[in-house]
Design a protein around this motif. Structure first.
Motif, PDB file in Angstrom:
ATOM      1  N   SER A  22       1.687  84.946 -43.304  1.00 46.02           N
ATOM      2  CA  SER A  22       2.601  83.858 -43.608  1.00 46.02           C
ATOM      3  C   SER A  22       3.951  84.135 -42.969  1.00 46.02           C
ATOM      4  CB  SER A  22       2.765  83.716 -45.119  1.00 46.02           C
ATOM      5  OG  SER A  22       3.714  82.730 -45.426  1.00 46.02           O
ATOM      6  N   GLY A  23       4.494  83.135 -42.291  1.00 44.66           N
ATOM      7  CA  GLY A  23       5.782  83.300 -41.647  1.00 44.66           C
ATOM      8  C   GLY A  23       5.695  83.661 -40.185  1.00 44.66           C
ATOM      9  N   GLU A  24       4.483  83.982 -39.700  1.00 41.28           N
ATOM     10  CA  GLU A  24       4.362  84.288 -38.286  1.00 41.28           C
ATOM     11  C   GLU A  24       4.391  83.012 -37.460  1.00 41.28           C
ATOM     12  OE1 GLU A  24       0.999  86.679 -37.478  1.00 41.28           O
ATOM     13  OE2 GLU A  24       1.978  88.527 -38.097  1.00 41.28           O
ATOM     14  N   ARG A  25       4.673  83.158 -36.161  1.00 46.48           N
ATOM     15  CA  ARG A  25       4.702  82.029 -35.257  1.00 46.48           C
ATOM     16  C   ARG A  25       3.883  82.361 -34.018  1.00 46.48           C
ATOM     17  NH1 ARG A  25       9.030  85.218 -34.946  1.00 46.48           N
ATOM     18  NH2 ARG A  25      10.113  85.629 -32.982  1.00 46.48           N
ATOM     19  N   PRO A  26       3.341  81.344 -33.342  1.00 43.39           N
ATOM     20  CA  PRO A  26       2.683  81.630 -32.066  1.00 43.39           C
ATOM     21  C   PRO A  26       3.677  82.266 -31.101  1.00 43.39           C
ATOM     22  CG  PRO A  26       2.240  79.384 -32.792  1.00 43.39           C
ATOM     23  CD  PRO A  26       3.297  79.922 -33.695  1.00 43.39           C
ATOM     24  N   VAL A  27       3.180  83.095 -30.219  1.00 39.90           N
ATOM     25  CA  VAL A  27       4.032  83.770 -29.241  1.00 39.90           C
ATOM     26  C   VAL A  27       4.118  82.885 -27.996  1.00 39.90           C
ATOM     27  CG1 VAL A  27       4.366  85.840 -27.866  1.00 39.90           C
ATOM     28  CG2 VAL A  27       3.346  86.014 -30.144  1.00 39.90           C
ATOM     29  N   VAL A  28       5.326  82.523 -27.621  1.00 35.73           N
ATOM     30  CA  VAL A  28       5.542  81.667 -26.458  1.00 35.73           C
ATOM     31  C   VAL A  28       5.825  82.544 -25.241  1.00 35.73           C
ATOM     32  CG1 VAL A  28       6.960  79.838 -25.453  1.00 35.73           C
ATOM     33  CG2 VAL A  28       6.440  79.818 -27.906  1.00 35.73           C
ATOM     34  N   VAL A  29       5.036  82.360 -24.196  1.00 37.62           N
ATOM     35  CA  VAL A  29       5.217  83.120 -22.953  1.00 37.62           C
ATOM     36  C   VAL A  29       5.552  82.136 -21.838  1.00 37.62           C
ATOM     37  CG1 VAL A  29       4.172  84.675 -21.274  1.00 37.62           C
ATOM     38  CG2 VAL A  29       3.605  84.902 -23.709  1.00 37.62           C
ATOM     39  N   GLU A  30       6.774  82.206 -21.337  1.00 43.07           N
ATOM     40  CA  GLU A  30       7.205  81.371 -20.222  1.00 43.07           C
ATOM     41  C   GLU A  30       7.072  82.174 -18.931  1.00 43.07           C
ATOM     42  OE1 GLU A  30      11.038  79.256 -21.028  1.00 43.07           O
ATOM     43  OE2 GLU A  30      10.920  80.371 -22.931  1.00 43.07           O
ATOM     44  N   LEU A  31       6.340  81.633 -17.981  1.00 42.36           N
ATOM     45  CA  LEU A  31       6.206  82.265 -16.667  1.00 42.36           C
ATOM     46  C   LEU A  31       7.021  81.481 -15.660  1.00 42.36           C
ATOM     47  CD1 LEU A  31       4.961  84.153 -14.511  1.00 42.36           C
ATOM     48  CD2 LEU A  31       3.032  82.540 -14.384  1.00 42.36           C
ATOM     49  N   PHE A  32       7.985  82.149 -15.039  1.00 48.31           N
ATOM     50  CA  PHE A  32       8.736  81.549 -13.937  1.00 48.31           C
ATOM     51  C   PHE A  32       8.037  81.946 -12.639  1.00 48.31           C
ATOM     52  CE2 PHE A  32      11.661  81.762 -17.470  1.00 48.31           C
ATOM     53  CZ  PHE A  32      12.224  80.494 -17.443  1.00 48.31           C
ATOM     54  N   THR A  33       7.536  80.946 -11.932  1.00 42.67           N
ATOM     55  CA  THR A  33       6.630  81.181 -10.816  1.00 42.67           C
ATOM     56  C   THR A  33       6.910  80.187  -9.701  1.00 42.67           C
ATOM     57  OG1 THR A  33       4.278  81.419 -10.227  1.00 42.67           O
ATOM     58  CG2 THR A  33       4.834  79.668 -11.774  1.00 42.67           C
ATOM     59  N   SER A  34       6.232  80.375  -8.563  1.00 45.17           N
ATOM     60  CA  SER A  34       6.390  79.454  -7.436  1.00 45.17           C
ATOM     61  C   SER A  34       5.171  79.516  -6.534  1.00 45.17           C
ATOM     62  CB  SER A  34       7.640  79.805  -6.628  1.00 45.17           C
ATOM     63  OG  SER A  34       7.714  79.021  -5.447  1.00 45.17           O
ATOM     64  N   GLN A  35       4.802  78.361  -5.990  1.00 44.72           N
ATOM     65  CA  GLN A  35       3.722  78.308  -5.010  1.00 44.72           C
ATOM     66  C   GLN A  35       4.096  79.044  -3.733  1.00 44.72           C
ATOM     67  OE1 GLN A  35       2.949  74.135  -4.412  1.00 44.72           O
ATOM     68  NE2 GLN A  35       2.486  73.766  -6.578  1.00 44.72           N
ATOM     69  N   GLY A  36       5.385  79.240  -3.500  1.00 46.91           N
ATOM     70  CA  GLY A  36       5.829  79.890  -2.278  1.00 46.91           C
ATOM     71  C   GLY A  36       5.988  81.393  -2.376  1.00 46.91           C
ATOM     72  N   CYS A  37       5.633  81.966  -3.526  1.00 53.19           N
ATOM     73  CA  CYS A  37       5.835  83.397  -3.772  1.00 53.19           C
ATOM     74  C   CYS A  37       4.500  84.129  -3.696  1.00 53.19           C
ATOM     75  CB  CYS A  37       6.477  83.579  -5.154  1.00 53.19           C
ATOM     76  SG  CYS A  37       6.391  85.235  -5.831  1.00 53.19           S
ATOM     77  N   SER A  38       4.359  85.056  -2.764  1.00 54.40           N
ATOM     78  CA  SER A  38       3.086  85.758  -2.582  1.00 54.40           C
ATOM     79  C   SER A  38       2.766  86.708  -3.724  1.00 54.40           C
ATOM     80  CB  SER A  38       3.109  86.542  -1.258  1.00 54.40           C
ATOM     81  OG  SER A  38       4.132  87.530  -1.273  1.00 54.40           O
ATOM     82  N   SER A  39       3.761  87.093  -4.515  1.00 56.28           N
ATOM     83  CA  SER A  39       3.519  87.985  -5.655  1.00 56.28           C
ATOM     84  C   SER A  39       3.093  87.227  -6.904  1.00 56.28           C
ATOM     85  CB  SER A  39       4.794  88.774  -5.971  1.00 56.28           C
ATOM     86  OG  SER A  39       5.199  89.561  -4.883  1.00 56.28           O
ATOM     87  N   CYS A  40       3.160  85.903  -6.864  1.00 53.54           N
ATOM     88  CA  CYS A  40       2.951  85.120  -8.081  1.00 53.54           C
ATOM     89  C   CYS A  40       1.493  84.829  -8.455  1.00 53.54           C
ATOM     90  CB  CYS A  40       3.720  83.804  -7.985  1.00 53.54           C
ATOM     91  SG  CYS A  40       5.515  84.012  -8.165  1.00 53.54           S
ATOM     92  N   PRO A  41       0.555  84.652  -7.527  1.00 55.07           N
ATOM     93  CA  PRO A  41      -0.797  84.289  -7.936  1.00 55.07           C
ATOM     94  C   PRO A  41      -1.422  85.193  -8.999  1.00 55.07           C
ATOM     95  CG  PRO A  41      -0.564  83.879  -5.603  1.00 55.07           C
ATOM     96  CD  PRO A  41       0.701  84.560  -6.045  1.00 55.07           C
ATOM     97  N   PRO A  42      -1.264  86.528  -8.946  1.00 56.57           N
ATOM     98  CA  PRO A  42      -1.829  87.333 -10.033  1.00 56.57           C
ATOM     99  C   PRO A  42      -1.209  87.007 -11.393  1.00 56.57           C
ATOM    100  CG  PRO A  42      -1.370  88.712  -8.123  1.00 56.57           C
ATOM    101  CD  PRO A  42      -0.721  87.389  -7.865  1.00 56.57           C
ATOM    102  N   ALA A  43       0.082  86.687 -11.416  1.00 54.25           N
ATOM    103  CA  ALA A  43       0.730  86.316 -12.679  1.00 54.25           C
ATOM    104  C   ALA A  43       0.240  84.951 -13.153  1.00 54.25           C
ATOM    105  CB  ALA A  43       2.244  86.304 -12.507  1.00 54.25           C
TER     106      ALA A  43
END
Length: 232
Positions: A22-43
Motif C-alpha cells: 500500500s502506498g507504492e507507485r509504478p516506476v516511471v522510466v523516461e528514455l531520452f533517445t534519438s533515431q540519429g544516435c548510434s548508441s540508442c538502439p540498445p536502450a
C-alpha cells in the motif's frame, strides 16, 4: 551477453518476487533517445523489455538535437529536449546525453546498463508514496483525483499520450541503412493542472482517441514523480 538477455538476468536477480505494498507507485522510466544516435538502439530495445513489467511505465521521449547530423527524427519534439535540459539543471549538471534514462524523475542512468537500470527500478519500487492517484475514463472524458494524508510539495499533474510501437527506416545519419523498432513513443505531454500538495484535487477534461495514456504527479521544478497511473 545481449542487452535483452542481460536485462532478463537483472530482472530475475533484482525485481522478481517483490510484492506491491500500500502506498507504492509504478516506476516511471523516461528514455531520452534519438533515431540519429548510434548508441540508442540498445536502450530502445531495453525500454521495450521494460514494458513487460506491470509495475514499470516506460516512456520514450525523442529529442531533436541529433537532427543536425543529417537525419530528422520523426518522433522528436523540442519540448522533450527542454524537459531533459530541465532535469539536468535541477540536478546541477550542465550537459545532456543520449541514451539517458530518468527513473521517477530523480535519478538518471545510461540507458544501455541493464543492471544499473534494474537496481534503480528495484529501489524505487520499494519506496512508498503518500499520494493517492485515481484516474478514470468515461466515453471521451478523463477524470483525475489526487489526495494525500501527508502534505508534499506543490506539484504538476501531466497527461502523457504515447504510440505503442513503430518501425522506422533510417536513411541518413549515424544509423543510416538500419530499420529500427521503437516502443512507448511519447506524442503528447500536457499539463492537466497544478496541485498544492495537500488539499484534494479533482479535474475532468476531454480525452479523445485510442492512444494509451499516462497521468503523472510530479513535484514542481522537475522533482520526484510522486504517483503515476496508466490507461491503456
Amino acid at each position: 551477453m545481449p542487452l535483452r538477455a542481460a536485462w532478463i538476468v537483472a530482472l530475475s536477480a533484482g525485481l522478481c518476487g517483490t510484492t506491491a505494498m500500500s502506498g507504492e507507485r509504478p516506476v516511471v522510466v523516461e528514455l531520452f533517445t534519438s533515431q540519429g544516435c548510434s548508441s540508442c538502439p540498445p536502450a530502445d530495445e531495453l525500454l521495450e523489455t521494460l514494458g513487460s513489467d506491470a509495475d514499470v511505465i516506460p516512456l520514450a521521449l525523442h529529442v531533436d538535437y541529433w537532427d543536425y547530423i543529417g537525419w530528422k527524427d520523426s518522433f522528436a519534439q523540442a519540448r522533450f529536449t527542454k524537459r531533459q535540459k530541465a532535469y539536468a539543471k535541477a540536478a546541477g549538471r550542465h550537459t545532456i546525453y543520449t541514451p539517458q534514462m530518468v527513473v521517477n524523475g530523480t535519478e538518471d542512468v545510461v540507458g544501455t546498463r541493464p543492471k544499473d537500470v534494474a537496481a534503480l527500478i528495484a529501489e524505487h519500487r520499494a519506496a512508498e508514496t503518500p499520494v493517492a492517484l485515481d484516474v478514470s475514463r468515461s466515453s471521451d472524458m478523463l477524470t483525475v483525483r489526487v489526495s494525500t494524508e501527508t502534505p508534499v510539495g506543490p506539484s504538476v499533474i501531466y497527461l502523457v499520450r504515447y504510440e505503442p510501437d513503430a518501425t522506422v527506416r533510417v536513411r541518413r545519419g549515424e544509423n543510416a541503412g538500419r530499420t529500427l523498432d521503437y516502443t512507448h513513443i511519447v506524442t503528447d505531454w500536457d499539463m492537466i493542472g497544478r496541485w498544492d500538495g495537500h488539499s484534494a484535487f479533482s479535474e475532468s477534461q476531454p480525452m479523445e482517441g485510442d492512444a494509451p495514456a499516462v497521468v503523472l504527479v510530479q513535484e514542481d521544478g522537475y522533482g520526484p514523480i510522486l504517483s503515476a497511473a496508466r490507461l491503456r
